[in-house]
Design an enzyme around this catalytic site. Sequence first.
Site, PDB file in Angstrom:
ATOM      1  N   LYS A 157      44.335  -0.950   5.421  1.00 21.77           N
ATOM      2  CA  LYS A 157      44.983  -2.210   5.815  1.00 21.77           C
ATOM      3  C   LYS A 157      46.453  -2.220   5.394  1.00 21.77           C
ATOM      4  CE  LYS A 157      41.524  -4.621   3.962  1.00 21.77           C
ATOM      5  NZ  LYS A 157      40.352  -3.721   3.900  1.00 21.77           N
ATOM      6  N   ASP A 184      36.954  -0.630   9.011  1.00 24.19           N
ATOM      7  CA  ASP A 184      36.694  -0.913   7.600  1.00 24.19           C
ATOM      8  C   ASP A 184      35.646  -2.012   7.447  1.00 24.19           C
ATOM      9  OD1 ASP A 184      37.199  -0.922   4.698  1.00 24.19           O
ATOM     10  OD2 ASP A 184      38.092  -2.874   5.096  1.00 24.19           O
ATOM     11  N   SER A 189      39.484   1.850   2.036  1.00 20.87           N
ATOM     12  CA  SER A 189      39.346   0.479   2.535  1.00 20.87           C
ATOM     13  C   SER A 189      40.630  -0.309   2.308  1.00 20.87           C
ATOM     14  CB  SER A 189      38.166  -0.209   1.847  1.00 20.87           C
ATOM     15  OG  SER A 189      38.097  -1.571   2.202  1.00 20.87           O
ATOM     16  N   ARG A 221      28.195  -0.534   3.357  1.00 24.14           N
ATOM     17  CA  ARG A 221      28.333  -0.253   1.924  1.00 24.14           C
ATOM     18  C   ARG A 221      27.709  -1.373   1.100  1.00 24.14           C
ATOM     19  NH1 ARG A 221      34.439   0.005   1.175  1.00 24.14           N
ATOM     20  NH2 ARG A 221      33.879   0.241  -1.032  1.00 24.14           N
ATOM     21  N   HIS A 227      50.004  -5.001  -3.374  1.00 27.72           N
ATOM     22  CA  HIS A 227      48.572  -5.314  -3.303  1.00 27.72           C
ATOM     23  C   HIS A 227      47.990  -5.340  -4.702  1.00 27.72           C
ATOM     24  CE1 HIS A 227      44.455  -5.497  -1.817  1.00 27.72           C
ATOM     25  NE2 HIS A 227      44.167  -4.638  -2.772  1.00 27.72           N
TER      26      HIS A 227
END
Length: 435
Positions: free
Chosen positions: A185, A159, A181, A166, A80
């Site tokens: 995932k 999320d 967050s 947010r 990621h």
Amino acid sequence: MRIYEIINKKKRGHELTAEEISFVIKGLGSIPDYQTSALLMAIFFQGMNAAETTALTMAMVDSGERVDLSSIEGITVDKHSTGGVGDKTTLIVIPIVAALGLPVAKMSGRGLGHTGGTVDKLESIPGFQTAIGGDEFLNIVKKHGLCVVGQSANLAPADKKLYALRDVTATVDSVPLIAASIMSKKIAAGAECILLDVKTGSGAFMKDLEGARELAKAMVDIGVGCGRKTAALITDMSAPLGRAVGNSLELKEVIQVLSNNESPKDLYEVCTALAANIVFLAGQGTIEECNKKVHDAITSGSALKKLADMVEAQGGDRTYIEDPSRFPLAPFIVEVTSPQKGYISEMDTEGIGLAGMDLGAGRETAEDKIDFSAGIILHAKTGDYVEKGQPLATLHTSRSASVETATKKFLNSLTFAEAPPPQRPMIYGNVGFGL
């Protein structure tokens, strides 16, 4: 258990229990938004420790489906990136590691704002499908070793609800909330090993190195706490990564690197380091041995073939990978020249990304359409000396009316100096293992 008491407890700086955090996440929608927002603000100011952040992550994971990768042979890996301009690392790294026998079942997002999305880049290939069902997704990974699909709305749906609050309560830039967050995932996606590429610099979410290290540590702690092998590299995003900004333009650069071309040097360095560290994290040898394996996967052509195989398996035309000149060019191609001589001492990377958006390469809202051929090719970057009138970049667009605005944004993103700037490293360090 009452939400009022949980808000008050966090407001006073006390640690929340896993049960209290789970109560909040399960109650999203029934708990009034103003109370959830109050808790988010309390978290913003008081923070969360590693146990709290892991509990929040797991509560969000439990709010939706999990991807079961147990039927895939081998050690499943994931990568990621926290995003940036010209960040096409996923499309270089995952074919390399798949060629080395590490399967990648990856869910990626679309671009929004100044950062590009992996899904958008892939969809610039005619026929390429990113909306693929679970069984077909797994079958492609089993056969070819890799598959990239769009992010499922069923993964960590809590999320999405939290992020919406947010976004309107100025609590987006909270490290524990960002970390939970992202990692909710990643955990739900099922991979055994997760390598995080945390960007820092003017084009990154975390502009300063200290903040990037804090975010990297928070995410690694979550991954380890959830039983996954997790580590992070902190990499530079003080200038666009590589020379290409824009979807099909970036894919051409991906193909160039996988075709055993070590240019652009910055892109090649970051991608080979990420790939080697994934292989190392998966226990496939020393870091030196893993580096050699990565370079062998490129020089042998096996990594490029993996990319072409994946494209074909997902309905795309593999000949675009084999012959990238097939990608259509934008109808308007305009050269931007330097207004003065000197060294480029700094680049506002986010500003360059916004110039690319003006040309059609990005989207302001999720509903906006992207022009896959639009973008920017950089001819000079930070540290380069240029003469007045020398080409700095080439703009590609279908929007002739946007050229003037994009040109101004691009030039305003550059700072010139008489002396060369200090050289920045591409990789600042790691979290999760010592190399």
